[in-house]
Design a protein around this motif. Sequence first.
Motif, short mmCIF file in Angstrom:
data_model
loop_
_atom_site.label_atom_id
_atom_site.label_comp_id
_atom_site.label_asym_id
_atom_site.label_seq_id
_atom_site.Cartn_x
_atom_site.Cartn_y
_atom_site.Cartn_z
N PHE A 54 -10.48 6.27 -0.28
CA PHE A 54 -10.79 4.93 0.23
C PHE A 54 -12.29 4.62 0.11
O PHE A 54 -13.14 5.48 0.36
N THR A 65 -4.38 0.51 6.56
CA THR A 65 -3.67 1.29 5.54
C THR A 65 -3.60 2.75 5.93
O THR A 65 -2.56 3.41 5.75
N ARG A 66 -4.68 3.27 6.47
CA ARG A 66 -4.69 4.67 6.92
C ARG A 66 -3.59 4.89 7.97
O ARG A 66 -2.81 5.86 7.89
N ILE A 123 -5.98 8.76 1.24
CA ILE A 123 -6.98 8.25 2.18
C ILE A 123 -8.38 8.73 1.80
O ILE A 123 -9.38 8.02 1.98
N ASP A 124 -8.48 9.92 1.25
CA ASP A 124 -9.78 10.46 0.82
C ASP A 124 -10.44 9.62 -0.27
O ASP A 124 -11.65 9.74 -0.50
N LEU A 140 -8.51 -1.01 5.18
CA LEU A 140 -8.42 0.44 5.01
C LEU A 140 -8.05 1.13 6.31
O LEU A 140 -7.31 2.12 6.31
N LEU A 186 -0.03 4.54 6.27
CA LEU A 186 0.35 5.65 5.39
C LEU A 186 0.68 6.91 6.19
O LEU A 186 1.66 7.61 5.89
N LEU A 187 -0.13 7.22 7.19
CA LEU A 187 0.12 8.42 7.99
C LEU A 187 1.41 8.27 8.79
O LEU A 187 2.20 9.22 8.90
N ALA A 245 -0.44 11.80 1.88
CA ALA A 245 -1.07 10.56 2.36
C ALA A 245 -2.56 10.77 2.56
O ALA A 245 -3.39 9.90 2.23
N GLU A 246 -2.93 11.92 3.10
CA GLU A 246 -4.35 12.20 3.35
C GLU A 246 -5.15 12.28 2.05
O GLU A 246 -6.33 11.91 2.01
N THR A 268 0.80 -1.23 0.00
CA THR A 268 0.00 0.00 0.00
C THR A 268 0.83 1.28 0.00
O THR A 268 0.30 2.36 -0.25
#
Length: 456
Positions: free
Chosen positions: A140, A95-96, A137-138, A92, A99-100, A133-134, A70
């Motif tokens: 997902f 993954t969030r 995430i938006d 998810l 990633l953060l 990253a955000e 990811t």
Amino acid sequence: MDTIKVHFLGASGTVTGSKFYLETPELNIMVDCGMFQGLKELRQLNWQSLPLDASKIDFVLLTHGHLDHTGYLPRLVKEGFHGKIIATAPTLAITRIILLDSAKIHEEEAERANNEGYSKHHPAVAFYTIKEAERAIDLFQSQVKDEWIGLSEHIRFKFRYNGHIIGATFIELEIFGKLFVFSGDIGRQNDTLLAPPEYPQWADYLFVESTYGNKLHPEEDVEQKIIDLVNRTIKERGSLIIPSFAVERLQSLMYLLWQLYKKNKIPNIPIFIDSPMGNNVLSVFESFPAWHELPMKEYQAMCDHFNIISSFADTWKTIDDLRPKIVIAGSGMVTGGRVLTYLKQLIDKTATTVLIVGYQAEGTRGRQLLEGAHELKLFGKYEPVNAKIEHLESLSAHADQKELLQWLKEIKNIPEKVFLIHGEPTALDAFKVKIRDVYGWKAHIPKLNETTEWTL
């Protein structure tokens, strides 16, 4: 004439960087979107733009949340991707977190390199930022497992439970009547926290991981090994440092140590959990109890038993604590995270033990320690390795060769094509021979950036 093309953009001839791009007459789909890890020449690939127009990808389907499946998502969005990123809800959530956390580490490492001047790049820049990253995430979108989800008139997919880590699945992707099966990472038959993986029953085109395609996990007495290490640590008044993957491995280690303490097999030695990402992953276990086998009552009691560190200031307090102690800290391959700070201060001491658990990719510090490195480069400087290095292979979250073969056994047809991915060359070659001998199937080992094409 309509065709389907599959581009092998990662985890091809190597373990990390899983990315498989499918061009079809109706949609363009990427399965997994991971970062390369380990060897420098692999890590450098992360900085190269993909050989495709990211804006033309309609969907990304994720098998699970690990970074090597990811971690490239923010870069994909930066390159123009604006479609949907689809996975199970716990994947998810994982993954969030990953990633953060990864973005934060990238930003901190770039800042530290600039301040201390040890980067060859001036200025050093983050591979991606928290804001980038955000943006990923938006995009997902969660989907349930075990149900066919239509993407277009002739394309649909289904997530199937796969063990390995919480939320992990393999993917059945039906394209114009042909079934493409992507194994993702296959879990163990006897996992501490998870149910055994399910098996595919049919596959026209099979993409199967081969991490341990040449090995069987040893029959180890894990409990006794940990008891012995804890007792030695107390006797030598030292530190037992366990680099750990934040997802699954950390929680499994916590549960194992908690059970040993409850059974009076180890004393009440201070145990510190220093992995901000791992702490967040614990909340995913709390949010998705149907995806694991840890009772919530046990979960809460287990968490109360440990010293869970949140601030970097407490990391230093733990290092300065002279009591015998156990520290579990990220990351699992010693590539980054809080464990580097502990090792920089403690790896030169003979009373320190470093316990390596799980797979260590080529080029990682974890692999160097297993191979007997006498020094380790940490934050730009070499530190002597005087600590004792121990290894527990059987705690791996990856299926071994026997379990991989078992995962294939219920496929009722002979696949038209079997692609072996996510393995180092020796593992891939051994597994190719084993599949031929056991099932009579011919398997192919794709090279990085190879393209395979089918005519409809």
